[in-house]
Design a protein around this motif. Structure first.
Motif, mmCIF file in Angstrom:
data_model
loop_
_atom_site.group_PDB
_atom_site.id
_atom_site.type_symbol
_atom_site.label_atom_id
_atom_site.label_comp_id
_atom_site.label_asym_id
_atom_site.label_seq_id
_atom_site.Cartn_x
_atom_site.Cartn_y
_atom_site.Cartn_z
ATOM 1 N N LYS A 319 0.773 -1.225 0.001
ATOM 2 C CA LYS A 319 0.094 0.056 -0.003
ATOM 3 C C LYS A 319 0.899 1.481 -0.013
ATOM 4 O O LYS A 319 0.402 2.225 -0.741
ATOM 5 C CB LYS A 319 -0.970 0.077 1.268
ATOM 6 C CG LYS A 319 -2.024 1.033 1.128
ATOM 7 C CD LYS A 319 -2.990 1.161 2.157
ATOM 8 C CE LYS A 319 -3.974 2.289 2.369
ATOM 9 N NZ LYS A 319 -4.932 1.940 3.593
ATOM 10 N N HIS A 320 1.954 1.237 0.642
ATOM 11 C CA HIS A 320 2.682 2.473 0.744
ATOM 12 C C HIS A 320 4.211 2.197 0.105
ATOM 13 O O HIS A 320 5.001 2.608 0.536
ATOM 14 C CB HIS A 320 3.009 2.728 2.360
ATOM 15 C CG HIS A 320 1.689 3.157 2.908
ATOM 16 N ND1 HIS A 320 0.982 4.199 2.330
ATOM 17 C CD2 HIS A 320 0.914 2.568 3.808
ATOM 18 C CE1 HIS A 320 -0.334 4.376 3.361
ATOM 19 N NE2 HIS A 320 -0.102 3.433 4.215
ATOM 20 N N LYS A 322 7.316 2.630 -1.956
ATOM 21 C CA LYS A 322 8.161 3.822 -2.359
ATOM 22 C C LYS A 322 8.461 3.770 -3.860
ATOM 23 O O LYS A 322 8.580 5.140 -4.424
ATOM 24 C CB LYS A 322 9.518 3.755 -1.658
ATOM 25 C CG LYS A 322 9.216 4.047 -0.058
ATOM 26 C CD LYS A 322 8.564 5.083 0.270
ATOM 27 C CE LYS A 322 8.389 5.156 1.799
ATOM 28 N NZ LYS A 322 7.626 6.087 2.238
ATOM 29 N N TYR A 364 5.036 -1.349 -6.137
ATOM 30 C CA TYR A 364 3.896 -1.420 -6.572
ATOM 31 C C TYR A 364 3.632 -1.408 -8.174
ATOM 32 O O TYR A 364 4.286 -0.481 -8.726
ATOM 33 C CB TYR A 364 2.872 -0.360 -6.012
ATOM 34 C CG TYR A 364 1.501 -0.204 -6.366
ATOM 35 C CD1 TYR A 364 0.565 -1.048 -5.603
ATOM 36 C CD2 TYR A 364 1.004 0.503 -7.496
ATOM 37 C CE1 TYR A 364 -0.900 -1.012 -5.888
ATOM 38 C CE2 TYR A 364 -0.489 0.384 -7.751
ATOM 39 C CZ TYR A 364 -1.336 -0.215 -6.982
ATOM 40 O OH TYR A 364 -2.689 -0.459 -7.379
ATOM 41 N N THR A 404 -3.168 7.670 -3.200
ATOM 42 C CA THR A 404 -3.162 6.819 -2.209
ATOM 43 C C THR A 404 -1.729 6.336 -1.807
ATOM 44 O O THR A 404 -1.531 6.147 -0.508
ATOM 45 C CB THR A 404 -4.176 5.578 -2.505
ATOM 46 O OG1 THR A 404 -5.231 6.096 -2.894
ATOM 47 C CG2 THR A 404 -4.455 4.631 -1.362
ATOM 48 N N ARG A 405 -0.901 5.850 -2.885
ATOM 49 C CA ARG A 405 0.340 5.496 -2.174
ATOM 50 C C ARG A 405 1.483 6.357 -2.032
ATOM 51 O O ARG A 405 2.416 6.176 -1.456
ATOM 52 C CB ARG A 405 0.586 4.297 -3.071
ATOM 53 C CG ARG A 405 0.030 2.914 -3.005
ATOM 54 C CD ARG A 405 -0.364 2.337 -4.285
ATOM 55 N NE ARG A 405 -1.257 0.995 -3.906
ATOM 56 C CZ ARG A 405 -2.505 1.085 -3.860
ATOM 57 N NH1 ARG A 405 -3.005 2.410 -4.120
ATOM 58 N NH2 ARG A 405 -3.469 0.077 -3.719
ATOM 59 N N LYS A 406 1.309 7.442 -2.744
ATOM 60 C CA LYS A 406 2.289 8.515 -2.742
ATOM 61 C C LYS A 406 3.690 7.966 -2.795
ATOM 62 O O LYS A 406 4.574 8.135 -1.953
ATOM 63 C CB LYS A 406 2.462 9.140 -1.268
ATOM 64 C CG LYS A 406 0.805 9.945 -0.986
ATOM 65 C CD LYS A 406 0.945 10.557 0.380
ATOM 66 C CE LYS A 406 -0.313 11.347 0.623
ATOM 67 N NZ LYS A 406 -1.541 10.456 0.683
ATOM 68 N N PRO A 407 4.044 7.377 -3.918
ATOM 69 C CA PRO A 407 5.423 6.915 -4.323
ATOM 70 C C PRO A 407 6.512 8.027 -4.536
ATOM 71 O O PRO A 407 6.190 8.971 -4.934
ATOM 72 C CB PRO A 407 5.035 6.035 -5.617
ATOM 73 C CG PRO A 407 4.138 6.859 -6.300
ATOM 74 C CD PRO A 407 3.254 7.392 -5.071
#
Length: 491
Positions: A319-320, A322, A364, A404-407
């Motif tokens: 989900k998070h 990078k 992701y 949502t994930r802010k890569p």
């Protein structure tokens, strides 16, 4: 003259033609029996007693014994046989007039430009249409298994005498399963080996019942969409004479009534029907009225790709994460599996991860376009590049994934992914390879798409493209450790 079917009529007509009896000298009748019953040998016996004395005398002339047998082309005979099923009070007289004119050398009688030819074509078309409708709208009901009784029973009210042809169709379709088709005038019964023609055995479909029918009606209610109801189209596609004998016909009046009382407006809340027309470019925030956006990827109808895809294929990974990898679109295997990069391109991407020292499970992975766009090539589905309007329509989902994930780093694989990430159609893949650019809060690194590496013909170019992908992932990993790396100047 009394005629009980086409076979009888053909035998009598042959003898009358050999005798040279003109159409106006004959009076034909039809008792309404089975159209194809009766043997040629019985034709003259059944009809002779109703012939006028002039016709009998002509038919008994000695010269007729050596008269040549009438010659009629197969195409015309097939039309006559089909038209004989058309219910009309003077069909036998009309058919004889057609064949008489042909024998007199008037071959235009088979042409639609001729008045009789036009009527013949209209009759043939109506009969063929009735056969098609009977195939489409017959509904068999399953009956309890009883010795000697058919397993499936259907009721139909045909407008023309097409039951024998339709029966042959279902003999070929249903194998050894026993069934019966009943009509107001006749019935056919298939016992698994022989087709039996009988008189009427039922008077309506009221006595037919089927335990499985309740399940079908439940399903029909669930798929009935009041928001797209168009009663004129519904009635034009299926005539009322068919609706009354269809199981779902009893539901339609109440469903239509509910749609008029508000169900149509309720159905339009979730989605507005798609309409064809010219696309007018306009900024989304200025478009009116504002339409409800889909909340689930499976419900997306923002472009037409969903109609021919198996399913939408969303992203996969932490989900998070990078690092976010963005490809073009799902392929054939991804479309079937519902997961990104599981086919040949996915296997090559795994090798790139391994060479770059990046773990796939730590990133992701998604696509710019979520539905598989393809074109048929024999039995295969071949990839087709998404259009710009499809990329723009699907950016809605990519934008949600990024938010949502802010890569910290987005790796765009190929030109389609790069255009979607940067939201510009003027950028090219060649200009951005190996050159990270800042976009919002993320770095964007561009590499080749795995499918490009698979398509490169020579080994040297293939190895070079593979190396570009590996170096791009290594650069993405470095940017995570050095977030303050300045963006290289343009030019």
């Amino acid at each position: 003259m009394l005629v009980d079917g086409f076979t009888t009529w053909r035998a009598v007509a042959r003898e009358l033609l050999r005798a040279g009896v003109p159409p106006q000298a004959i009076t034909w009748g039809a008792p309404g029996a089975d159209l194809f019953s009766g043997a040629p040998g019985e034709a003259a016996q059944h009809g002779g007693d109703l012939l006028s004395s002039q016709v009998q005398a002509a038919a008994q002339e000695p010269s007729n014994a050596t008269a040549p047998r009438p010659q009629v082309p197969r195409s015309l005979m097939e039309m006559l046989q089909t038209a004989a099923c058309f219910r009309d009070h003077d069909r036998w007289a009309f058919l004889y007039r057609v064949i008489w004119r042909w024998q007199q050398g008037e071959h235009d009688v088979q042409s639609p430009a001729d008045p009789d030819g036009q009527r013949l074509h209209v009759m043939v078309k109506a009969v063929r249409r009735e056969v098609h409708d009977m195939h489409a709208y017959i509904r068999f009901r399953e009956r309890p298994m009883e010795a000697g009784a058919p397993h499936f029973v259907a009721w139909f009210e045909p407008a023309h005498d097409v039951l024998p042809q339709v029966a042959e169709h279902f003999v070929a379709r249903m194998g050894k399963v026993t069934w019966m088709i009943a009509t107001p005038d006749a019935s056919v019964l298939w016992d698994g080996a022989t087709l039996h023609h009988t008189g009427p055995l039922m008077s309506s479909a009221a006595d037919l019942d089927d335990a499985g029918e309740a399940l079908w009606l439940t399903y029909y209610r669930s798929i009935f969409n009041p928001a797209r109801l168009n009663t004129q189209v519904m009635n034009s596609h299926i005539s009322s004479r068919f609706w009354k004998n269809l199981p779902e016909g009893a539901l339609v009046p109440s469903l239509v009534s509910q749609a008029g009382l508000g169900a149509r407006r309720i159905g339009q809340v979730e989605a507005v029907g798609r309409r064809s027309g010219r696309t007018i470019p306009i900024e989304a925030e200025k478009a009116q009225p504002e339409r409800q956006q889909p909340s689930k990827l499976d419900e997306c109808r923002r472009c037409d790709l969903w109609e021919h895809a198996t399913q939408a294929v969303g992203g996969e990974g932490p989900k998070h994460a990078k690092i976010m990898i963005v490809g073009e679109q799902p392929g054939d295997q991804e479309d079937l599996a519902g997961q990104p990069f599981v086919g040949p391109a996915g296997k090559l991407l795994d090798r790139v991860f391994e060479q770059a020292g990046v773990e796939r499970k730590g990133v992701y992975i998604t696509n710019a376009v979520k539905h598989f766009k393809w074109e048929p090539r024999g039995k295969r589905r071949l990839h087709k590049t998404p259009a710009q309007k499809e990329i723009e329509a699907c950016h809605y989902w990519l934008e949600k994934e990024i938010a949502t994930r802010k890569p910290k780093v987005i790796v765009a694989m190929g030109g389609t992914a790069l255009k979607s990430v940067l939201q510009t159609g003027s950028v090219t893949l060649k200009d951005k390879l190996g050159r990270p650019v800042r976009h919002g809060d993320s770095w964007v690194v561009t590499i080749y798409h795995p499918s490009y590496v698979l398509r490169v013909p020579d080994e040297a170019s293939k190895h070079e493209a593979f190396s570009v992908m590996v170096e791009g992932l290594k650069l993405a990993q470095e940017l995570l450790d050095r977030p303050d790396v300045p963006e290289p100047p343009e030019g």
